[in-house]
Enzyme design. Structure first.
Site, PDB file in Angstrom:
ATOM      1  N   HIS A   1       0.845  -1.201   0.000  1.00  0.00           N
ATOM      2  CA  HIS A   1       0.000   0.000   0.000  1.00  0.00           C
ATOM      3  C   HIS A   1       0.879   1.250   0.000  1.00  0.00           C
ATOM      4  CE1 HIS A   1      -3.091  -2.675   2.207  1.00  0.00           C
ATOM      5  NE2 HIS A   1      -3.560  -2.480   0.980  1.00  0.00           N
TER       6      HIS A   1
ATOM      7  N   ARG B   1      -1.482  -5.844  -8.260  1.00  0.00           N
ATOM      8  CA  ARG B   1      -0.431  -6.825  -8.001  1.00  0.00           C
ATOM      9  C   ARG B   1      -0.292  -7.802  -9.145  1.00  0.00           C
ATOM     10  NH1 ARG B   1      -3.059  -8.737  -2.525  1.00  0.00           N
ATOM     11  NH2 ARG B   1      -4.797  -8.449  -3.954  1.00  0.00           N
TER      12      ARG B   1
ATOM     13  N   LYS C   1     -18.600  -5.553   7.947  1.00  0.00           N
ATOM     14  CA  LYS C   1     -17.323  -6.231   8.184  1.00  0.00           C
ATOM     15  C   LYS C   1     -16.650  -5.632   9.406  1.00  0.00           C
ATOM     16  CE  LYS C   1     -16.152  -7.599   3.462  1.00  0.00           C
ATOM     17  NZ  LYS C   1     -15.121  -7.536   2.421  1.00  0.00           N
TER      18      LYS C   1
ATOM     19  N   SER D   1      -3.277  -7.724   2.832  1.00  0.00           N
ATOM     20  CA  SER D   1      -3.509  -7.560   4.267  1.00  0.00           C
ATOM     21  C   SER D   1      -3.978  -8.865   4.892  1.00  0.00           C
ATOM     22  CB  SER D   1      -4.544  -6.461   4.517  1.00  0.00           C
ATOM     23  OG  SER D   1      -4.050  -5.213   4.099  1.00  0.00           O
TER      24      SER D   1
END
Length: 162
Positions: free
Chosen positions: A17, A90, A41, A127
């Site tokens: 990040h 990514r 969440k 993460s």
């Protein structure tokens, strides 16, 4: 003034990040890292903890600030008169996931998405994976700044340090 938003849950904020934020900060006058709140969440870190961790990690980048948002992201951009999103990629899998959202954001609010390729050293880092490694006793330190790593370990041990 050119501004862009980098959205995410950032639970926790990784070196991948940070790499995208640094690159975006060199391309735009202002970067707003937006911690997107999903009320359905519950992350490992609270929203306030994530914001504090990102602010500390990006303190050396004077044109970066951190904010939060609940709801449709294009509404944040419209409200703040920002027309650009920056998303880190990514792999091609990320692109396949992000492209329909980028097209929808353009259609909904004329928001342009700029894709930035992450540093190959972090192309495998997420993460979720970092949390999993740390929970199982592995060394997640290469993927997090030292202060975030120490706070991750503290939270996993049941302590709140932010």
């Amino acid at each position: 003034m050119s501004s862009a938003v980098i959205p995410g849950s950032f639970d926790p904020f990784t070196r991948g990040h940070r790499y995208v934020v640094e690159r975006a900060a060199s391309a735009f006058d202002e970067i707003v890292v937006v911690v997107v709140v999903n009320p359905n969440k519950h992350g490992l870190f609270s929203i306030d903890e994530r914001i504090a961790l990102i602010e500390e990690d990006c303190a050396d980048l004077p044109n970066v600030r951190v904010d939060r948002w609940t709801g449709l992201l294009v509404d944040y951009l419209t409200e703040h008169r920002i027309a650009t999103l920056v998303k880190g990629l990514r792999s091609g899998v990320d692109f396949d996931y992000e492209l329909p959202m980028a097209q929808m954001n353009r259609e909904l609010a004329d928001v342009e998405t700029v894709f930035m390729i992450t540093d190959p050293r972090f192309a495998h880092v997420s993460s979720s994976l970092v949390k999993e490694v740390a929970k199982l006793g592995g060394d997640a330190s290469p993927y997090l700044s030292p202060h975030i790593h120490s706070r991750l370990l503290a939270v996993l041990a049941g302590e709140r340090t932010v």
